[in-house]
Motif scaffolding. Sequence first.
Motif, PDB file in Angstrom:
ATOM      1  N   ILE A  48       0.839  -1.203   0.000  1.00 55.91           N
ATOM      2  CA  ILE A  48       0.000   0.000   0.000  1.00 55.91           C
ATOM      3  C   ILE A  48       0.873   1.251   0.000  1.00 55.91           C
ATOM      4  CG2 ILE A  48      -1.674   1.338   1.335  1.00 55.91           C
ATOM      5  CD1 ILE A  48      -2.738  -1.366   2.417  1.00 55.91           C
ATOM      6  N   THR A  49       1.887   1.268   0.856  1.00 56.11           N
ATOM      7  CA  THR A  49       2.779   2.433   0.947  1.00 56.11           C
ATOM      8  C   THR A  49       3.555   2.644  -0.349  1.00 56.11           C
ATOM      9  OG1 THR A  49       3.025   2.048   3.321  1.00 56.11           O
ATOM     10  CG2 THR A  49       4.647   3.472   2.283  1.00 56.11           C
ATOM     11  N   TYR A  50       4.006   1.566  -0.958  1.00 56.03           N
ATOM     12  CA  TYR A  50       4.788   1.644  -2.196  1.00 56.03           C
ATOM     13  C   TYR A  50       3.995   2.323  -3.314  1.00 56.03           C
ATOM     14  CZ  TYR A  50       7.086   0.090  -6.492  1.00 56.03           C
ATOM     15  OH  TYR A  50       7.684   0.047  -7.728  1.00 56.03           O
ATOM     16  N   PHE A  51       2.767   1.849  -3.532  1.00 58.68           N
ATOM     17  CA  PHE A  51       1.963   2.430  -4.615  1.00 58.68           C
ATOM     18  C   PHE A  51       1.502   3.848  -4.270  1.00 58.68           C
ATOM     19  CE2 PHE A  51       1.499  -2.025  -5.999  1.00 58.68           C
ATOM     20  CZ  PHE A  51       1.800  -1.864  -7.339  1.00 58.68           C
ATOM     21  N   ALA A  52       1.271   4.106  -2.992  1.00 59.76           N
ATOM     22  CA  ALA A  52       0.890   5.462  -2.577  1.00 59.76           C
ATOM     23  C   ALA A  52       2.007   6.449  -2.918  1.00 59.76           C
ATOM     24  CB  ALA A  52       0.584   5.498  -1.086  1.00 59.76           C
ATOM     25  N   GLN A  53       3.249   6.068  -2.653  1.00 59.45           N
ATOM     26  CA  GLN A  53       4.380   6.934  -2.948  1.00 59.45           C
ATOM     27  C   GLN A  53       4.566   7.137  -4.447  1.00 59.45           C
ATOM     28  OE1 GLN A  53       7.550   4.958  -0.844  1.00 59.45           O
ATOM     29  NE2 GLN A  53       7.023   5.878   1.141  1.00 59.45           N
ATOM     30  N   ASN A  57       1.573  10.121  -2.795  1.00 54.88           N
ATOM     31  CA  ASN A  57       1.004   9.855  -1.468  1.00 54.88           C
ATOM     32  C   ASN A  57      -0.519   9.763  -1.481  1.00 54.88           C
ATOM     33  OD1 ASN A  57       3.415   9.618  -0.027  1.00 54.88           O
ATOM     34  ND2 ASN A  57       3.563  11.835   0.294  1.00 54.88           N
ATOM     35  N   ASP A  58      -1.065   9.240  -2.574  1.00 53.51           N
ATOM     36  CA  ASP A  58      -2.515   9.021  -2.672  1.00 53.51           C
ATOM     37  C   ASP A  58      -2.813   7.605  -2.173  1.00 53.51           C
ATOM     38  OD1 ASP A  58      -5.196   8.679  -3.354  1.00 53.51           O
ATOM     39  OD2 ASP A  58      -5.020   9.914  -5.155  1.00 53.51           O
ATOM     40  N   TYR A  59      -3.117   7.489  -0.877  1.00 51.95           N
ATOM     41  CA  TYR A  59      -3.323   6.179  -0.274  1.00 51.95           C
ATOM     42  C   TYR A  59      -4.664   5.551  -0.685  1.00 51.95           C
ATOM     43  CZ  TYR A  59       0.887   6.313   2.536  1.00 51.95           C
ATOM     44  OH  TYR A  59       2.207   6.309   2.926  1.00 51.95           O
ATOM     45  N   SER A  62      -3.951   3.993  -3.941  1.00 48.85           N
ATOM     46  CA  SER A  62      -3.100   2.837  -3.682  1.00 48.85           C
ATOM     47  C   SER A  62      -3.919   1.637  -3.211  1.00 48.85           C
ATOM     48  CB  SER A  62      -2.058   3.192  -2.618  1.00 48.85           C
ATOM     49  OG  SER A  62      -1.279   2.052  -2.292  1.00 48.85           O
ATOM     50  N   ILE A  65      -5.569   0.058  -6.157  1.00 47.71           N
ATOM     51  CA  ILE A  65      -4.613  -0.706  -6.964  1.00 47.71           C
ATOM     52  C   ILE A  65      -4.283  -2.037  -6.298  1.00 47.71           C
ATOM     53  CG2 ILE A  65      -2.233  -0.752  -7.832  1.00 47.71           C
ATOM     54  CD1 ILE A  65      -2.474   2.304  -8.186  1.00 47.71           C
ATOM     55  N   VAL A  66      -4.002  -1.997  -4.990  1.00 51.92           N
ATOM     56  CA  VAL A  66      -3.660  -3.235  -4.270  1.00 51.92           C
ATOM     57  C   VAL A  66      -4.845  -4.205  -4.262  1.00 51.92           C
ATOM     58  CG1 VAL A  66      -2.997  -4.202  -2.027  1.00 51.92           C
ATOM     59  CG2 VAL A  66      -1.912  -2.100  -2.840  1.00 51.92           C
TER      60      VAL A  66
END
Length: 257
Positions: A48-53, A57-59, A62, A65-66
């Motif tokens: 989650i953090t990886y795709f948000a970054q 920083n759109d969690y 993210s 996507i996850v």
Amino acid sequence: MKKRIVLLLAILGLASVLSGCTEINEPITKDSEGFWNQYIVYPLSWLITYFAQLFGNDYGLSIIIVTILIRLAILPLMIKQIQNSKAMQEIQPEILKLREKYSSKDQKTQQKLQQETMALFQKHGVNPLAGCLPLLIQMPILIGFYHAIMRTREIAEHSFLWFDLGERDPYFILPLLAGILTFVQQKLMMAGTENINPQMQTMLWMMPIMIVIFAVSFPAALSLYWVVGNIFMIVQTLVIKGSDIRKASEKAGGAQK
């Protein structure tokens, strides 16, 4: 069907145990100890953090996507489940004949019924428990996702659309959507099924109600997971069972005339 309901209740009980295996307020990090933390919760949190970054920083994006990645990962199992369900429907007339043939309730007759039924399953390559496998796999992921959301501090600090990801949806839009979409998805799964038994009818209503109750209490990020996951499954079911759904609709339309 009764076995599946018992299994569902057992899985829910296991989920309750798992959810209490770790301190929910303890932040998840790469140094968190224990199998549950290292192999379920932290990988989901990291993803989650990886795709948000990657997306500023759109969690919320993210999580979407996850969720899609998780659904794609278990897609082969879901396809197998639908194919198995269709095969079960096709042999229902033969199963009913066996039940009529061995209608006596004495132990010897019931054992014979079980043997004949299992032989029928093997003949047609049907696994009566195959429908539970995706649920067995999804439940730890769902509980792990809940822990990842609750224990990844960055998520609670961000918002998406009209809601804060770490708080409940203030307008209860996501919980209601999650329940409605769960109902639609299950209804599509049952399309083309004749003689739906009372247990299936009960589950058709029970599952959406349970989802709404849970979603109202959980952070909006988890409700977002449910909504996106159900949309994916609805599209998936329409693609895989498209012909069966059309036939069921045409049959219903003809009956109304």
